[in-house]
Design a protein around this motif. Structure first.
Motif, PDB file in Angstrom:
ATOM      1  N   ASN A   1     -10.659  33.936 -53.505  1.00  0.00           N
ATOM      2  CA  ASN A   1      -9.759  33.156 -52.642  1.00  0.00           C
ATOM      3  C   ASN A   1      -8.537  33.699 -52.741  1.00  0.00           C
ATOM      4  O   ASN A   1      -7.830  34.153 -53.915  1.00  0.00           O
ATOM      5  CB  ASN A   1      -9.789  31.545 -53.078  1.00  0.00           C
ATOM      6  CG  ASN A   1     -10.995  31.089 -52.888  1.00  0.00           C
ATOM      7  OD1 ASN A   1     -11.503  30.875 -51.945  1.00  0.00           O
ATOM      8  ND2 ASN A   1     -11.524  30.725 -53.864  1.00  0.00           N
ATOM      9  N   ASN A   2      -7.789  33.844 -51.521  1.00  0.00           N
ATOM     10  CA  ASN A   2      -6.380  34.605 -51.388  1.00  0.00           C
ATOM     11  C   ASN A   2      -5.455  33.553 -51.739  1.00  0.00           C
ATOM     12  O   ASN A   2      -5.195  32.478 -51.013  1.00  0.00           O
ATOM     13  CB  ASN A   2      -6.170  34.956 -49.886  1.00  0.00           C
ATOM     14  CG  ASN A   2      -4.862  35.675 -49.695  1.00  0.00           C
ATOM     15  OD1 ASN A   2      -4.321  36.329 -50.871  1.00  0.00           O
ATOM     16  ND2 ASN A   2      -4.673  35.789 -48.683  1.00  0.00           N
ATOM     17  N   ILE A   3      -4.851  33.642 -52.884  1.00  0.00           N
ATOM     18  CA  ILE A   3      -3.630  32.626 -53.347  1.00  0.00           C
ATOM     19  C   ILE A   3      -2.408  33.257 -53.426  1.00  0.00           C
ATOM     20  O   ILE A   3      -2.212  34.236 -53.770  1.00  0.00           O
ATOM     21  CB  ILE A   3      -4.114  32.067 -54.812  1.00  0.00           C
ATOM     22  CG1 ILE A   3      -5.610  31.655 -55.125  1.00  0.00           C
ATOM     23  CG2 ILE A   3      -3.196  30.871 -55.406  1.00  0.00           C
ATOM     24  CD1 ILE A   3      -6.214  30.503 -54.230  1.00  0.00           C
ATOM     25  N   GLU A   4      -1.551  32.453 -52.614  1.00  0.00           N
ATOM     26  CA  GLU A   4      -0.094  32.640 -52.372  1.00  0.00           C
ATOM     27  C   GLU A   4       0.918  31.894 -52.953  1.00  0.00           C
ATOM     28  O   GLU A   4       0.576  30.643 -53.048  1.00  0.00           O
ATOM     29  CB  GLU A   4       0.116  32.983 -50.909  1.00  0.00           C
ATOM     30  CG  GLU A   4       1.538  33.135 -50.432  1.00  0.00           C
ATOM     31  CD  GLU A   4       1.696  33.132 -48.774  1.00  0.00           C
ATOM     32  OE1 GLU A   4       2.516  33.218 -48.102  1.00  0.00           O
ATOM     33  OE2 GLU A   4       0.482  32.841 -48.295  1.00  0.00           O
TER      34      GLU A   4
ATOM     35  N   TYR B   1      -5.744  28.899 -63.036  1.00  0.00           N
ATOM     36  CA  TYR B   1      -4.717  28.128 -62.247  1.00  0.00           C
ATOM     37  C   TYR B   1      -3.585  27.604 -63.217  1.00  0.00           C
ATOM     38  O   TYR B   1      -2.603  27.347 -62.778  1.00  0.00           O
ATOM     39  CB  TYR B   1      -5.567  27.094 -61.524  1.00  0.00           C
ATOM     40  CG  TYR B   1      -5.989  27.721 -60.080  1.00  0.00           C
ATOM     41  CD1 TYR B   1      -5.397  28.071 -58.932  1.00  0.00           C
ATOM     42  CD2 TYR B   1      -7.537  28.125 -60.032  1.00  0.00           C
ATOM     43  CE1 TYR B   1      -5.733  28.421 -57.879  1.00  0.00           C
ATOM     44  CE2 TYR B   1      -7.846  28.597 -58.863  1.00  0.00           C
ATOM     45  CZ  TYR B   1      -7.017  28.898 -57.883  1.00  0.00           C
ATOM     46  OH  TYR B   1      -7.691  29.517 -56.751  1.00  0.00           O
TER      47      TYR B   1
ATOM     48  N   ASP C   1      -7.988  34.835 -56.626  1.00  0.00           N
ATOM     49  CA  ASP C   1      -8.581  34.261 -57.904  1.00  0.00           C
ATOM     50  C   ASP C   1     -10.116  34.659 -58.348  1.00  0.00           C
ATOM     51  O   ASP C   1     -10.363  35.631 -57.615  1.00  0.00           O
ATOM     52  CB  ASP C   1      -8.531  32.754 -57.641  1.00  0.00           C
ATOM     53  CG  ASP C   1      -9.547  32.156 -56.768  1.00  0.00           C
ATOM     54  OD1 ASP C   1     -10.671  32.853 -56.230  1.00  0.00           O
ATOM     55  OD2 ASP C   1      -9.750  30.916 -56.432  1.00  0.00           O
TER      56      ASP C   1
ATOM     57  N   SER D   1     -11.793  29.306 -64.073  1.00  0.00           N
ATOM     58  CA  SER D   1     -10.700  28.792 -63.108  1.00  0.00           C
ATOM     59  C   SER D   1      -9.398  27.965 -63.546  1.00  0.00           C
ATOM     60  O   SER D   1      -8.297  28.324 -63.008  1.00  0.00           O
ATOM     61  CB  SER D   1     -11.393  28.185 -61.789  1.00  0.00           C
ATOM     62  OG  SER D   1     -12.244  29.056 -61.198  1.00  0.00           O
TER      63      SER D   1
ATOM     64  N   HIS E   1      -7.542  30.872 -47.847  1.00  0.00           N
ATOM     65  CA  HIS E   1      -6.291  31.255 -48.284  1.00  0.00           C
ATOM     66  C   HIS E   1      -5.518  29.793 -48.510  1.00  0.00           C
ATOM     67  O   HIS E   1      -5.525  28.822 -47.764  1.00  0.00           O
ATOM     68  CB  HIS E   1      -5.521  31.930 -46.903  1.00  0.00           C
ATOM     69  CG  HIS E   1      -4.230  32.247 -47.287  1.00  0.00           C
ATOM     70  ND1 HIS E   1      -3.352  32.343 -46.169  1.00  0.00           N
ATOM     71  CD2 HIS E   1      -3.338  32.665 -48.197  1.00  0.00           C
ATOM     72  CE1 HIS E   1      -2.071  32.603 -46.493  1.00  0.00           C
ATOM     73  NE2 HIS E   1      -2.319  32.656 -47.984  1.00  0.00           N
ATOM     74  N   TYR E   2      -4.850  29.818 -49.721  1.00  0.00           N
ATOM     75  CA  TYR E   2      -3.935  28.693 -50.080  1.00  0.00           C
ATOM     76  C   TYR E   2      -2.723  29.169 -50.407  1.00  0.00           C
ATOM     77  O   TYR E   2      -2.440  30.236 -51.383  1.00  0.00           O
ATOM     78  CB  TYR E   2      -4.711  27.945 -51.134  1.00  0.00           C
ATOM     79  CG  TYR E   2      -6.110  27.137 -50.722  1.00  0.00           C
ATOM     80  CD1 TYR E   2      -5.937  26.135 -50.325  1.00  0.00           C
ATOM     81  CD2 TYR E   2      -6.987  28.084 -50.999  1.00  0.00           C
ATOM     82  CE1 TYR E   2      -7.047  25.402 -49.714  1.00  0.00           C
ATOM     83  CE2 TYR E   2      -8.335  27.426 -50.601  1.00  0.00           C
ATOM     84  CZ  TYR E   2      -8.379  26.302 -50.113  1.00  0.00           C
ATOM     85  OH  TYR E   2      -9.517  25.714 -49.385  1.00  0.00           O
TER      86      TYR E   2
END
Length: 127
Positions: A117-120, A19, A113, A15, A67-68
């Motif tokens: 997780n839905n990363i925007e 990131y 990710d 992770s 979601h972030y």
């Protein structure tokens, strides 16, 4: 309104790799790793600009579906986020483009990710 938030991740090192790459085009970096003696041996780290605003903590149970969205100043940063996230092992969940159903200037890209997780990344500026 939100000062900071965080998510549980299964593989902390994977992770961090994801990131580090995905948030770099947006100017965010890993700003702190909390010593394990303060976290009962759990890996915890925070990303941000000048202080931690997005936290990762290692856990056995993680949950996909969160979601972030991260702010981008330019549409090109959204494009760079998307490419970097995919190169770091993210999965496509929506290529960069206008999402006019949200707002005429809503330019965003979405990736999943390592934990689903839905990363925007989103830019609200016209370019």
């Amino acid at each position: 309104m939100i000062d900071h938030t965080g998510i549980a991740v299964h593989d902390f090192d994977a992770s961090l790799e994801f990131y580090d790459a995905a948030l770099a085009p947006l100017g965010a970096t890993l700003v702190t790793l909390v010593p394990k003696e303060h976290t009962n041996g759990v890996n915890v780290g925070g990303y941000g600009y000048d202080r931690p605003q997005f936290w990762l903590h290692e856990a056995e149970e993680t949950g996909p579906g969160r979601h972030y969205a991260f702010m981008a100043d330019k549409r090109s940063e959204v494009d760079e986020f998307y490419e970097a996230a995919l190169a770091a092992g993210g999965r496509d969940n929506g290529a960069p483009g206008i999402r006019a159903h949200y707002h005429p200037n809503y330019y965003a890209a979405f990736v999943l990710d390592p934990d689903g997780n839905n990363i925007e990344a989103v830019c609200h500026q016209p370019e």
